[in-house]
Scaffold this motif. Structure first.
Motif, PDB file in Angstrom:
ATOM      1  N   SER A 108       0.816  -1.217   0.000  1.00  0.00           N
ATOM      2  CA  SER A 108       0.000   0.000   0.000  1.00  0.00           C
ATOM      3  C   SER A 108       0.845   1.260   0.000  1.00  0.00           C
ATOM      4  O   SER A 108       0.381   2.316  -0.430  1.00  0.00           O
ATOM      5  CB  SER A 108      -0.936  -0.003   1.212  1.00  0.00           C
ATOM      6  OG  SER A 108      -0.190  -0.104   2.425  1.00  0.00           O
ATOM      7  N   GLY A 109       2.080   1.192   0.492  1.00  0.00           N
ATOM      8  CA  GLY A 109       2.936   2.376   0.497  1.00  0.00           C
ATOM      9  C   GLY A 109       3.820   2.504  -0.716  1.00  0.00           C
ATOM     10  O   GLY A 109       4.729   3.349  -0.737  1.00  0.00           O
ATOM     11  N   SER A 110       3.584   1.698  -1.728  1.00  0.00           N
ATOM     12  CA  SER A 110       4.478   1.662  -2.884  1.00  0.00           C
ATOM     13  C   SER A 110       4.047   2.557  -4.028  1.00  0.00           C
ATOM     14  O   SER A 110       4.741   2.609  -5.039  1.00  0.00           O
ATOM     15  CB  SER A 110       4.609   0.216  -3.390  1.00  0.00           C
ATOM     16  OG  SER A 110       5.122  -0.614  -2.384  1.00  0.00           O
ATOM     17  N   GLY A 111       2.914   3.219  -3.927  1.00  0.00           N
ATOM     18  CA  GLY A 111       2.504   4.107  -4.999  1.00  0.00           C
ATOM     19  C   GLY A 111       1.006   4.217  -5.121  1.00  0.00           C
ATOM     20  O   GLY A 111       0.250   3.344  -4.663  1.00  0.00           O
ATOM     21  N   THR A 112       0.580   5.289  -5.770  1.00  0.00           N
ATOM     22  CA  THR A 112      -0.848   5.558  -5.937  1.00  0.00           C
ATOM     23  C   THR A 112      -1.596   4.450  -6.673  1.00  0.00           C
ATOM     24  O   THR A 112      -2.724   4.115  -6.287  1.00  0.00           O
ATOM     25  CB  THR A 112      -1.041   6.896  -6.666  1.00  0.00           C
ATOM     26  OG1 THR A 112      -0.404   7.928  -5.907  1.00  0.00           O
ATOM     27  CG2 THR A 112      -2.513   7.226  -6.825  1.00  0.00           C
ATOM     28  N   THR A 128      -2.809   1.817  -4.293  1.00  0.00           N
ATOM     29  CA  THR A 128      -3.847   2.314  -3.388  1.00  0.00           C
ATOM     30  C   THR A 128      -5.184   2.413  -4.105  1.00  0.00           C
ATOM     31  O   THR A 128      -6.231   2.017  -3.574  1.00  0.00           O
ATOM     32  CB  THR A 128      -3.451   3.697  -2.836  1.00  0.00           C
ATOM     33  OG1 THR A 128      -2.192   3.590  -2.161  1.00  0.00           O
ATOM     34  CG2 THR A 128      -4.500   4.210  -1.866  1.00  0.00           C
ATOM     35  N   VAL A 129      -5.155   2.941  -5.327  1.00  0.00           N
ATOM     36  CA  VAL A 129      -6.379   3.038  -6.129  1.00  0.00           C
ATOM     37  C   VAL A 129      -6.942   1.650  -6.398  1.00  0.00           C
ATOM     38  O   VAL A 129      -8.156   1.412  -6.285  1.00  0.00           O
ATOM     39  CB  VAL A 129      -6.105   3.784  -7.445  1.00  0.00           C
ATOM     40  CG1 VAL A 129      -7.317   3.717  -8.368  1.00  0.00           C
ATOM     41  CG2 VAL A 129      -5.723   5.234  -7.175  1.00  0.00           C
ATOM     42  N   ALA A 130      -6.065   0.718  -6.757  1.00  0.00           N
ATOM     43  CA  ALA A 130      -6.516  -0.652  -7.034  1.00  0.00           C
ATOM     44  C   ALA A 130      -7.144  -1.276  -5.797  1.00  0.00           C
ATOM     45  O   ALA A 130      -8.139  -2.015  -5.897  1.00  0.00           O
ATOM     46  CB  ALA A 130      -5.345  -1.499  -7.521  1.00  0.00           C
ATOM     47  N   TYR A 155      -0.520  -4.300 -11.114  1.00  0.00           N
ATOM     48  CA  TYR A 155       0.785  -4.955 -11.232  1.00  0.00           C
ATOM     49  C   TYR A 155       1.213  -5.089 -12.693  1.00  0.00           C
ATOM     50  O   TYR A 155       2.385  -4.902 -13.033  1.00  0.00           O
ATOM     51  CB  TYR A 155       0.730  -6.337 -10.582  1.00  0.00           C
ATOM     52  CG  TYR A 155       1.086  -6.359  -9.123  1.00  0.00           C
ATOM     53  CD1 TYR A 155       2.232  -6.999  -8.682  1.00  0.00           C
ATOM     54  CD2 TYR A 155       0.269  -5.758  -8.168  1.00  0.00           C
ATOM     55  CE1 TYR A 155       2.564  -7.046  -7.333  1.00  0.00           C
ATOM     56  CE2 TYR A 155       0.584  -5.789  -6.822  1.00  0.00           C
ATOM     57  CZ  TYR A 155       1.731  -6.435  -6.410  1.00  0.00           C
ATOM     58  OH  TYR A 155       2.067  -6.471  -5.074  1.00  0.00           O
ATOM     59  N   ALA A 156       0.272  -5.417 -13.566  1.00  0.00           N
ATOM     60  CA  ALA A 156       0.594  -5.568 -14.982  1.00  0.00           C
ATOM     61  C   ALA A 156       1.062  -4.253 -15.580  1.00  0.00           C
ATOM     62  O   ALA A 156       2.009  -4.208 -16.373  1.00  0.00           O
ATOM     63  CB  ALA A 156      -0.627  -6.094 -15.738  1.00  0.00           C
ATOM     64  N   ALA A 157       0.400  -3.153 -15.210  1.00  0.00           N
ATOM     65  CA  ALA A 157       0.815  -1.840 -15.702  1.00  0.00           C
ATOM     66  C   ALA A 157       2.215  -1.502 -15.212  1.00  0.00           C
ATOM     67  O   ALA A 157       3.026  -0.912 -15.949  1.00  0.00           O
ATOM     68  CB  ALA A 157      -0.184  -0.777 -15.249  1.00  0.00           C
ATOM     69  N   SER A 158       2.520  -1.888 -13.974  1.00  0.00           N
ATOM     70  CA  SER A 158       3.866  -1.673 -13.446  1.00  0.00           C
ATOM     71  C   SER A 158       4.909  -2.428 -14.268  1.00  0.00           C
ATOM     72  O   SER A 158       5.962  -1.887 -14.611  1.00  0.00           O
ATOM     73  CB  SER A 158       3.936  -2.112 -11.985  1.00  0.00           C
ATOM     74  OG  SER A 158       5.269  -2.189 -11.530  1.00  0.00           O
ATOM     75  N   ASN A 205      15.727 -11.811 -13.621  1.00  0.00           N
ATOM     76  CA  ASN A 205      14.698 -12.342 -12.736  1.00  0.00           C
ATOM     77  C   ASN A 205      13.479 -11.428 -12.772  1.00  0.00           C
ATOM     78  O   ASN A 205      13.167 -10.751 -11.798  1.00  0.00           O
ATOM     79  CB  ASN A 205      15.249 -12.451 -11.310  1.00  0.00           C
ATOM     80  CG  ASN A 205      14.341 -13.254 -10.405  1.00  0.00           C
ATOM     81  OD1 ASN A 205      13.755 -14.250 -10.824  1.00  0.00           O
ATOM     82  ND2 ASN A 205      14.219 -12.827  -9.162  1.00  0.00           N
ATOM     83  N   PRO A 206      12.766 -11.383 -13.893  1.00  0.00           N
ATOM     84  CA  PRO A 206      11.685 -10.398 -14.047  1.00  0.00           C
ATOM     85  C   PRO A 206      10.519 -10.673 -13.113  1.00  0.00           C
ATOM     86  O   PRO A 206      10.086 -11.806 -12.945  1.00  0.00           O
ATOM     87  CB  PRO A 206      11.266 -10.562 -15.507  1.00  0.00           C
ATOM     88  CG  PRO A 206      11.677 -11.946 -15.875  1.00  0.00           C
ATOM     89  CD  PRO A 206      12.920 -12.221 -15.090  1.00  0.00           C
ATOM     90  N   THR A 207      10.020  -9.613 -12.506  1.00  0.00           N
ATOM     91  CA  THR A 207       8.810  -9.674 -11.696  1.00  0.00           C
ATOM     92  C   THR A 207       8.001  -8.415 -11.948  1.00  0.00           C
ATOM     93  O   THR A 207       8.501  -7.452 -12.517  1.00  0.00           O
ATOM     94  CB  THR A 207       9.133  -9.775 -10.189  1.00  0.00           C
ATOM     95  OG1 THR A 207       9.976  -8.681  -9.817  1.00  0.00           O
ATOM     96  CG2 THR A 207       9.824 -11.083  -9.863  1.00  0.00           C
ATOM     97  N   ALA A 208       6.759  -8.430 -11.524  1.00  0.00           N
ATOM     98  CA  ALA A 208       5.875  -7.284 -11.688  1.00  0.00           C
ATOM     99  C   ALA A 208       5.624  -6.636 -10.338  1.00  0.00           C
ATOM    100  O   ALA A 208       5.734  -7.278  -9.293  1.00  0.00           O
ATOM    101  CB  ALA A 208       4.543  -7.730 -12.303  1.00  0.00           C
ATOM    102  N   GLY A 209       5.242  -5.366 -10.368  1.00  0.00           N
ATOM    103  CA  GLY A 209       4.872  -4.684  -9.142  1.00  0.00           C
ATOM    104  C   GLY A 209       6.074  -4.267  -8.324  1.00  0.00           C
ATOM    105  O   GLY A 209       7.232  -4.429  -8.742  1.00  0.00           O
ATOM    106  N   PRO A 210       5.835  -3.733  -7.133  1.00  0.00           N
ATOM    107  CA  PRO A 210       6.935  -3.282  -6.267  1.00  0.00           C
ATOM    108  C   PRO A 210       7.713  -4.460  -5.710  1.00  0.00           C
ATOM    109  O   PRO A 210       7.214  -5.570  -5.607  1.00  0.00           O
ATOM    110  CB  PRO A 210       6.216  -2.516  -5.150  1.00  0.00           C
ATOM    111  CG  PRO A 210       4.847  -3.101  -5.111  1.00  0.00           C
ATOM    112  CD  PRO A 210       4.516  -3.479  -6.530  1.00  0.00           C
TER     113      PRO A 210
END
Length: 682
Positions: free
Chosen positions: A448-452, A455-457, A502-505, A515-520
């Protein structure tokens, strides 16, 4: 004798004849509007999803770095057909990567046609990623209709780890597409009873084996079960056909392995990751049982599971590292699988819907258990292989549970026993949506502290989930069917809001690398690992700074071009070295006709130098530095023949062969004083 007159030609209102539309024009229109029996929204929705998938996978594609390990092998394959066939890391074909080469062939053919560069390597990955979405849609639609297919396609498109890995040069997008091809052919064989589709299914899984070896076989128990259970043939013919399909599977899986192992070792590269220089050892060890049990006869195949993906156990895919990558729809998929099988419980043996449920359920469960319990090296991006099963169950189960909900809500005027059963089914969908929404909120709370966007999601998921559950329950008690339809749409929003963030990230990231990952970031060691390979680069790894349009030497990353380390990590006793751009320039000026620019300890170092210099580089110890690819006798032969002049060693020797080489080099070579660890031989 009288003849019938032809029917009058169609006319317009003013009496003029109207020309019939050409067949080609009709087919083109159907391509965009779909067949007449489909809902009018179905085909436009599919096109919108495919456009979305392509945009997510290809966004800012020229800036992607990819995996330098595989990038270097693809580049080497554009310089040498021998390196291309064997999947060698270097154009001199000293050692192979630790995977079979089919994914390298796919990218390599693109690079040979269009020139080596970032977008040329990414183009087939994006195409196969979007193709997997289209193929899943087609398979689900055939048995469950356009609504289920649309939900499944959208769920696969927005699976975070799938977006991340499709924007990379790891082989997983190729693996997933081939497995889906195999599943599509299998289901055709199940429906028709024909042998040829079953053979093609085996061939597709065989090529998937030549992409990532034993991981391709995870789905096979489900394939065998579905065919034996649901095919409309007698048992004897089912067993016979399955035997023929198995032969096709074995042949298409083993042909490359047999060819390579039959070639004399002196005439081919060393098989990276093996202990005895054979592909068979790679299959059963490093890329086989070593991945499951954490230890095998093969080097480098133990450990690292917890480092990358968390401790092995049934909860692994829900932990802080893996949860945001794949687990969003797992609760709903599990309920959908159980509920769907219950709803089809009394259907005939050959029921197509139950066969599809068994296929996708088996796909999901087998992958889940394999990845959750694997003790060996485990990267988060492996789980992209289970995404089609989860997505299919979400679409299929959503539609089946919604139908059961509506039937239960309308259970009036039926015998009490049936009414109770129907009303019981009506509670499953709201409960599944509520549970999955709660889990989505939990996952989003973790970041929740990783970006708007997160939080919106979180707010969207919570509100939409509440609207869905309340709307369904109110619709049930009031009998307002339109309200239940709106609630169902709200449920889709609730369950996909988190994955979409996460996908948009992932789509906005240009440094997926090893080592690709999505999101923070939520923990887990990046880089490294035999199944991934390569150092995470800071540059493009493509010619001309990543926009490459030719087969010229790739340019360096930003750190390399300023004289910093081309690789800071080595192992196995030959490393602890820094290979700078200045050293690479020196080596190129003094190569003196040698085949290889230099010999270094590991694949990570070698791949970085290959991509910066455009010259073949020897990796003496493979990925981990522990491969027995270089022996003292082999080194002496290369030096004597003039094929190698330079080698990098250090004082931290480990292992008898590496220590022996290090001792001999320091005794017989000439140290290049300007560069620590660099020696001139011969």
């Amino acid at each position: 004798m009288t003849t019938l007159a032809p029917p009058p030609a169609p006319t317009t209102q003013d009496g003029r004849h109207r020309a019939a539309p050409p067949a080609a024009r009709s087919r083109l229109r159907a391509l965009f509007t779909g067949p007449p029996q489909d809902p009018r929204w179905a085909r436009p929705a599919l096109w919108a999803i495919l456009v979305l998938a392509t945009a997510l996978y290809a966004w800012n594609m020229s800036s992607l770095s990819g995996n330098t390990f595989y990038n270097a092998a693809v580049y080497s394959g554009t310089k040498s057909w021998k390196a291309f066939f064997f999947g060698a890391l270097d154009a001199g074909s000293f050692i192979t990567v630790d995977k079979p080469p089919f994914a390298l062939w796919v990218m390599g053919l693109s690079a040979r046609v269009f020139g080596y560069g970032t977008w040329q390597l990414m183009l087939p990955m994006v195409a196969l990623g979007t193709g997997s979405v289209a193929l899943l849609y087609r398979m689900v639609k055939r048995d469950f209709g356009a609504t289920a297919a649309t939900i499944a396609a959208l769920a696969l498109t927005l699976t975070p780890i799938t977006v991340a890995i499709t924007r990379d040069t790891n082989p997983d997008p190729v693996l997933v597409f081939l497995m889906l091809l195999g599943a599509a052919a299998l289901m055709k064989a199940v429906r028709t009873g024909k042998l040829l589709p079953l053979v093609w299914s085996g061939v597709a899984i065989g090529f998937a084996f030549n992409t990532k070896m034993m991981q391709a076989y995870v789905v096979l128990p489900a394939f065998f079960l579905v065919y034996l259970w649901a095919t409309p043939l007698n048992l004897g013919r089912r067993v016979r056909n399955l035997a023929v399909g198995t032969v096709a599977l074995v042949v298409s899986s083993a042909w490359w392995m047999l060819v390579v192992d039959l070639v004399p070792a002196s005439s081919r590269p060393y098989i990276g990751g093996s202990t005895d220089n054979t592909v068979w050892d790679l299959v059963i060890g490093y890329n086989g049982f070593g991945r499951i049990f954490g230890a095998s006869s093969s080097v480098g195949s133990q450990g690292n599971g917890a480092s990358f993906g968390g401790e092995a156990g049934l909860y692994r895919l829900f932990n802080s590292i893996m949860g945001g990558q794949i687990s969003w729809l797992i609760p709903f998929a599990l309920v959908a699988l159980i509920g769907g099988l219950v709803l089809r419980g009394r259907a005939p043996r050959t029921d197509a819907e139950r066969a599809a449920l068994l296929l996708w359920g088996g796909w999901f469960v087998l992958h889940y258990l394999t990845f959750a319990l694997a003790e060996g090296t485990f990267h988060p991006y492996y789980v992209t292989a289970m995404a089609p099963g989860i997505a299919a169950l979400a679409g299929i189960g959503g539609v089946m549970l919604y139908r059961a909900f509506r039937e239960g809500s309308a259970a009036v005027g039926v015998p009490p026993r049936k009414r109770i059963r129907a009303w019981g089914r009506a509670w499953v969908l709201p409960t599944a949506i509520a549970g999955s929404t709660v889990w989505a909120v939990v996952l989003l709370q973790r970041v929740s502290g990783s970006g708007t966007p997160y939080t919106v999601a979180e707010v969207v998921a919570g509100v939409a989930g509440a609207v869905a559950v309340i709307g369904l329950l109110q619709g049930r008690f009031t009998g307002r069917q339109r309200l239940t339809g709106i609630a169902a749409l709200a449920a889709v929003v609730a369950l996909l809001a988190g994955p979409a963030a996460y996908a948009a990230s992932a789509a906005g990231s240009s440094t997926n690398g090893t080592n690709p990952t999505a999101g923070p970031s939520t923990g887990g060691m990046g880089g490294g690992g035999g199944m991934g390979g390569g150092q995470r680069p800071s540059g493009s790894g493509g010619p001309g700074g990543g926009t490459g349009t030719s087969n010229s030497a790739p340019s360096s990353s930003s750190s390399q071009s300023t004289g910093q380390s081309a690789s800071g990590r080595t192992a196995g006793g030959m490393g602890d070295t820094q290979v700078s751009s200045a050293m690479i320039s020196y080596l190129k000026k003094n190569q003196d006709g040698a085949t290889w620019l230099v010999a270094v300890a590991t694949d990570q170092t070698a791949s970085s130098i290959i991509l910066e210099s455009g010259e073949p580089v020897i990796s003496m110890g493979g990925w981990s530095g522990s491969d027995n690819a270089m022996t003292l006798a082999k080194l002496k032969g290369l030096v004597k023949s003039g094929k190698l002049h330079y080698i990098v060693v250090s004082d931290s020797g480990q292992g008898s062969s590496n220590s022996e080489i290090s001792t001999w080099v320091k005794k017989n070579g000439t140290a290049v004083s300007a560069y620590s660890g660099l020696y001139r031989l011969g």
